[in-house]
Design a protein around this motif. Structure first.
Motif: not given
Ligand SMILES: NC(=O)C1=CN([C@@H]2O[C@H](COP(=O)(O)OP(=O)(O)OC[C@H]3O[C@@H](n4cnc5c(N)ncnc54)[C@H](OP(=O)(O)O)[C@@H]3O)[C@@H](O)[C@H]2O)C=CC1
Ligand SMILES: O=C(O)C1=N[C@H](C(=O)O)C[C@H](O)C1
Length: 276
Positions: A15, A17, A87, A110-111, A136-137
């Motif tokens: 859910a 971004k 996450t 996830t980072t 990481p990216n």
């Molecule tokens: N490697 C790459 O190229 C990129 C990496 N990222 C990384 O990805 C990660 C997520 O980014 P982004 O999408 O912007 O973050 P968001 O906060 O938009 O999305 C994360 C989602 O994961 C949910 N979540 C958190 N913990 C859990 C869990 N244990 N089980 C299931 N769902 C969970 C959150 O719910 P709730 O909000 O209710 O906690 C939220 O809906 C970050 O670490 C970011 O740095 C981002 C962009 C590119």
């Protein structure tokens, strides 16, 4: 392509971004099928993952917070499954361990994992003989920036990194900035020899200090998505490398590539550049 031949994909953080963007990308990939969409956000439980991601048709995959049962379900598919994690730094380590325990290959966006956690996961994947990717990216532009930075770092003694992100980001510095600094530090030379004794009048003014004297500065503002500069300085010249994202769609070719590649691996691999 028949459904049985498709790669079964579980998205965790579905859910969020990035999760929503991944669901759209997987739904449009002819060789993949979304089998699970996990997210802990209470208000999104049981919603259709496709509709939540903005697709016009439902995917008939409900959002659930039941990771273990979803992994068990995916493990019963005829084709080996992949879990893609976007996450939170606090949960990613356990998510990845659970996926490997069920024979599901993790692709980690996830980072925020620390070096010890990455080593533990590498050991765990090795023992299970299971592929795992930590990236990481996922954008090609960042791989190219990092390659150019490594080249430049052979000729410059002074370098600083500035990463700029939206202000909903939990971790700092960004995983990408940490990886970039590691790549430069691997050259084995020390950067930024001090010319004067510096005093920080406000703590943190000179940013965080990574290996080999490389400094990373983190900016968080609404209106930003993800941006990074690597700035080299020498007498009479500045060489700036900059990458800007304007849409999270930029990560999707890398994400789909990683889902396909992780199935060919038997251990943990770190970085998109290793699978291009
Ligand atoms: N490697 C790459 O190229 C990129 C990496 N990222 C990384 O990805 C990660 C997520 O980014 P982004 O999408 O912007 O973050 P968001 O906060 O938009 O999305 C994360 C989602 O994961 C949910 N979540 C958190 N913990 C859990 C869990 N244990 N089980 C299931 N769902 C969970 C959150 O719910 P709730 O909000 O209710 O906690 C939220 O809906 C970050 O670490 C970011 O740095 C981002 C962009 C590119
Ligand atoms: O949180 C983000 O948005 C991003 N996180 C990753 C990171 O920490 O490097 C990748 C990209 O910068 C976007």
């Amino acid at each position: 392509m028949a459904n049985q031949a498709r790669i079964p994909v579980v998205v965790i953080g579905a859910a969020g971004k990035m999760g929503r963007e991944v669901i759209k990308a997987v739904a449009s990939a002819p060789d993949m099928t979304l089998v699970g969409a996990i997210d802990t956000t209470a208000e999104h439980q049981d919603k259709d993952a496709g509709e939540l991601a903005g697709l016009s048709e439902p995917l008939e995959v409900p959002i659930t917070n039941q990771l273990e049962s979803m992994l068990a379900f995916a493990a019963q598919e005829k084709q080996p499954g992949v879990m893609i994690d976007f996450t939170h730094p606090d949960s990613v380590y356990n998510n990845v361990r659970s996926a490997i325990a069920y024979g599901i290959r993790p692709v980690v966006g996830t980072t925020g994992l620390n070096p010890q956690q990455i080593q533990d996961l590498a050991d765990f994947a090795e023992k299970a003989s299971t592929g795992c990717l930590i990236i990481p990216n996922f954008s090609i532009g960042m791989v190219l920036l990092q390659q150019a930075a490594v080249t430049a770092s052979q000729y410059f003694e002074h370098v600083e990194i500035i990463e700029l992100h939206h202000n909903q980001k939990a971790d700092a510095p960004s995983g990408t900035a940490i990886q970039t600094a590691q790549m430069l530090a691997e050259l084995g030379k020390r950067f930024n020899p001090p010319l004067v004794e510096e005093t920080e009048k406000i703590k943190g003014a000179r940013g965080s200090l990574a290996d080999e004297g490389i400094r990373i500065h983190s900016v968080r503002l609404p209106g930003l998505i993800a941006h990074q500069e690597v700035i080299f300085g020498a007498a009479g010249q500045i060489y700036t490398l900059r990458h800007d994202t304007s849409d999270r769609a930029c990560y999707m070719p890398g994400v789909l590539l990683a889902i396909r590649k992780v199935l060919q691996l038997k251990s943990l691999v770190y970085g998109l550049e290793k699978i291009l």
